[in-house]
Write an enzyme that holds these catalytic residues in place. Structure first.
Site: not given
Length: 155
Positions: A41, A50, A54, A56, A94, A139
């Site tokens: 996201h 952010c 990127h 997580h 994913h 996160e």
């Protein structure tokens, strides 16, 4: 006295224990189940790392409460997993979250409310006494957002 023993006689239903004895109480109990998913996201209107695309490895922890059924279960952990897999994870794992979630900034704070709402909606279709008591969305291993039932119902 409390050492290791080998069970020689496995307890049998209707011989050693009766079906009416399986339910021990009539109290509300909370069970917890956690899941992980990987997703990408980026954040809008944010000045920091952010803002760039990127990813997580997220961790979600659910606290779900209800009353035990006739055999002493609130909800089977497998049923929580089925709901997670079929109705929630398909939008997250994913995935590019900015595409698959409703129009929102894909912050942990926004996502945790969406996850809460999806789980609560699914649980109410199963049984009307189920309640999502909390959801935590990690996160990173040290950073999470949390929502609680009382906040969702009272605000």
């Amino acid at each position: 006295m409390f050492g290791f023993t080998i069970v020689e006689n496995l307890q049998k239903i209707n011989e050693d224990i009766q079906k009416h004895e399986l339910k021990y109480h009539n109290k509300r109990v909370l069970i917890s189940k956690e899941f992980t998913f990987d997703a990408a996201h980026h954040l809008h209107c944010y000045e920091g790392k952010c803002k760039n695309l990127h990813g997580h490895t997220y961790k979600v922890i659910f606290g779900i409460s209800g009353y035990t059924d006739e055999i002493g279960l609130v909800i089977d952990f497998g049923d929580v997993k089925r709901i997670w897999k079929d109705q929630i994870e398909i939008h997250l794992d994913h995935r590019y979250l900015n595409d698959t979630l409703p129009h929102m900034n894909t912050t942990a704070e926004n996502m945790v409310v969406w996850i809460y709402e999806k789980m609560q909606e699914a649980l109410l279709e199963e049984r009307d006494d189920y309640r999502v008591e909390f959801v935590k969305l990690y996160e990173t291993p040290t950073s999470y957002a949390e929502v609680r039932r009382e906040w969702m119902e009272n605000e």
